[in-house]
Design an enzyme around this catalytic site. Structure first.
Site, PDB file in Angstrom:
ATOM      1  N   TRP A 307       4.158 -77.955-128.093  1.00 21.96           N
ATOM      2  CA  TRP A 307       4.975 -79.056-128.614  1.00 21.96           C
ATOM      3  C   TRP A 307       6.449 -78.808-128.302  1.00 21.96           C
ATOM      4  CZ3 TRP A 307       8.860 -79.296-132.351  1.00 21.96           C
ATOM      5  CH2 TRP A 307       9.195 -80.572-132.797  1.00 21.96           C
ATOM      6  N   HIS A 308       6.854 -77.537-128.319  1.00 25.06           N
ATOM      7  CA  HIS A 308       8.241 -77.211-128.014  1.00 25.06           C
ATOM      8  C   HIS A 308       8.526 -77.321-126.513  1.00 25.06           C
ATOM      9  CE1 HIS A 308       8.289 -75.376-132.108  1.00 25.06           C
ATOM     10  NE2 HIS A 308       9.549 -75.739-132.045  1.00 25.06           N
ATOM     11  N   GLY A 309       7.504 -77.200-125.706  1.00 25.72           N
ATOM     12  CA  GLY A 309       7.715 -77.324-124.271  1.00 25.72           C
ATOM     13  C   GLY A 309       6.454 -76.989-123.502  1.00 25.72           C
TER      14      GLY A 309
END
Length: 383
Positions: A307-309
Site C-alpha cells: 500500500w505504501h508503494g
C-alpha cells in the site's frame, strides 16, 4: 500536503469561522461543508475536481445498490472491491508517470491511495447492514472529499463520520483552544523539526557511510518520520475537530509499544485498524486458530507494505513485519500487560520492538538507492 500552502490553511480557517457563525442552522455541516470541499478541490486542480466528482458519484450509486439489492449481492460486492483496488493499483504501477497523462496528476495518485480505503469501508458497511447503511449523497461526498484528511489521513470510518454528520455543529471554547494548539504543534513539527532533520539526514547520507553513520541514519530517519507523519495528523485532527468531526488519533505513543503487534495499533493506527477490520476480521469471524492468525498477519503486513508503494523493498518490509507479528502470535506474545510484568521486562520489550522497527523503517525514504546505501554502510566497519 494542503497544509504546506498558506492559502489552503487560510481557506480552512475561513470555513471554520463560517461554520461557527451559522451554528444555528442544523444542516450547515452538510451543505456548507460540501460547498467548501468542492470549491477547494476545484480551485486547487480542475483535474482533481472532475476526477473525484465522477469517482464519488459512481461509488455512491454502487453504495446505494448494495444497500437495497438482493440479487447478485455478494458477487457485486466483491466486484466493487476488486475494481477499486484495481484503480489504485493501476496508478501505483504507473507511478509518477501517471502525472504525465492528460487525465491524471500526482495529487490524484496520492489522494486515491487514501480515499479508496474510505470507499471500500462504505461498501463493506452497505453490504453488511443493507438499508440501515443508506446515506444521502451530500453526506457521502463529504465523507470522501473531507479536505482536512483528504491527502494523508487519518483514515475515517464511514459509520463514525455519518454519526458525526447527524450531530449539529457544536464546538466550545475548550475545543477551539485544543484544536488550535494541535494545529500549531503539527505545523511546528512539519515546518521546523522535519525541515531541520531532513537537512541533517541528507548531509550525512551524502557522505561515505560506515557502520555508525548507517545506524545513526536509521534512528534519525525513524524519529524524523514520526514527526512528519504525526505532525500531519495533528494538523488534520485539529482542523477536522474544529469543523465538527471527531478525527481519530493516528499516533498513540508508538515508542512505548512492547510488541510489534501493539506497535501497529499505535503507529498509523487508523491504517492498521482498517486492514484488521476489512481483512483479518472478515476471514477470521469463526474463532481463528493461532496459525490462521499468524498467516493473516503476514498477509496484512505485506498488503500494508505494498500500500505504501509497489516495489520489492516495500514487499520485504511488509513481509519482515508480518513474520515478526506471526511469531508473536504463535508464541502467545502479541501483547504485554504493563501492570503484570516488571518495569525492566516491559522496557526491554519496548527497546526490542523499537530495534525491530528501526532497522526497517528507512524504506520509507522512497529511494531504493538510499536504502541500499544505508544497509551496505552497516557492513562497512571503520577499523
Amino acid at each position: 500536503m494542503f497544509y504546506m500552502n498558506m492559502n489552503a490553511v487560510m481557506a480552512m480557517i475561513g470555513m471554520i469561522i463560517i461554520l461557527a457563525l451559522t451554528r444555528w442552522w442544523p444542516h450547515n455541516k452538510r451543505y456548507l461543508l460540501l460547498a467548501f470541499n468542492l470549491c477547494f478541490l476545484l480551485l486547487f486542480s480542475k483535474k482533481l475536481f472532475l476526477f473525484y466528482i465522477v469517482y464519488t458519484v459512481i461509488n455512491y450509486i454502487c453504495f446505494l445498490w448494495l444497500c437495497y439489492t438482493k440479487k447478485w449481492r455478494k458477487g457485486g460486492f466483491i466486484a466493487l472491491i476488486v475494481l477499486n483496488v484495481a484503480a489504485v493499483s493501476g496508478i501505483r504501477l504507473l507511478g509518477m508517470e501517471a502525472s504525465e497523462h492528460p487525465l491524471f496528476d500526482a495529487v490524484i495518485a496520492l489522494t486515491l491511495i487514501y480515499n479508496v480505503l474510505k470507499v471500500i469501508d462504505s461498501h463493506y458497511f452497505a453490504y453488511f447492514f443493507g438499508k440501515d447503511a443508506k446515506a444521502k449523497i451530500t453526506d457521502y461526498m463529504n465523507y470522501i472529499l473531507f479536505v482536512p484528511t483528504f491527502t494523508s489521513g487519518p483514515i475515517l470510518k464511514f459509520r463514525d463520520f455519518m454519526a458525526d454528520t447527524k450531530k449539529p455543529y457544536r464546538v466550545n471554547a475548550d475545543q477551539v483552544e485544543e484544536g488550535i494548539k494541535r494545529i500549531i504543534l503539527g505545523l511546528f513539527k512539519k515546518l521546523v523539526i522535519v525541515t531541520w532533520m531532513t537537512d541533517i539526514f541528507h548531509h550525512v547520507q551524502d557522505q561515505e557511510l560506515y557502520t555508525q553513520q548507517s545506524i545513526f541514519l536509521m534512528i534519525w530517519f525513524y524519529i524524523m518520520l514520526f514527526f512528519d507523519f504525526s505532525g500531519y495528523s495533528d494538523i488534520a485532527v485539529g482542523f477536522g475537530r474544529l469543523m465538527g468531526y471527531t478525527i481519530p488519533e493516528n499516533f498513540k505513543k508508538p515508542f512505548q509499544s512492547p510488541t510489534l503487534t501493539q506497535f501497529w495499533r499505535n503507529w498509523h493506527a487508523t491504517l492498521g485498524d482498517w486492514f484488521r477490520d476489512h481483512i483479518f476480521m472478515f476471514f477470521s469471524r469463526q474463532a481463528p486458530t493461532r496459525w490462521m492468525g499468524a498467516g493473516l498477519s503476514i498477509l496484512i503486513m505485506v498488503l500494508i507494505g505494498l500500500w505504501h508503494g509497489f516495489g520489492w523493498i516495500y514487499f520485504f518490509y511488509g513481509l519482515y513485519h508480518g513474520i515478526v507479528i506471526a511469531i508473536e502470535t504463535l508464541l502467545g506474545k502479541s501483547t504485554v500487560n504493563k501492570k503484570k510484568v516488571s518495569r525492566a521486562y516491559f522496557l526491554g520489550r519496548c527497546a526490542l520492538t523499537q530495534a525491530i522497527v528501526t532497522v526497517s523503517v528507512v524504506v520509507y525514504s522512497g529511494s531504493t538507492d538510499t536504502v541500499l546505501k544505508i544497509y551496505r554502510g552497516l557492513l562497512n566497519w571503520p577499523f
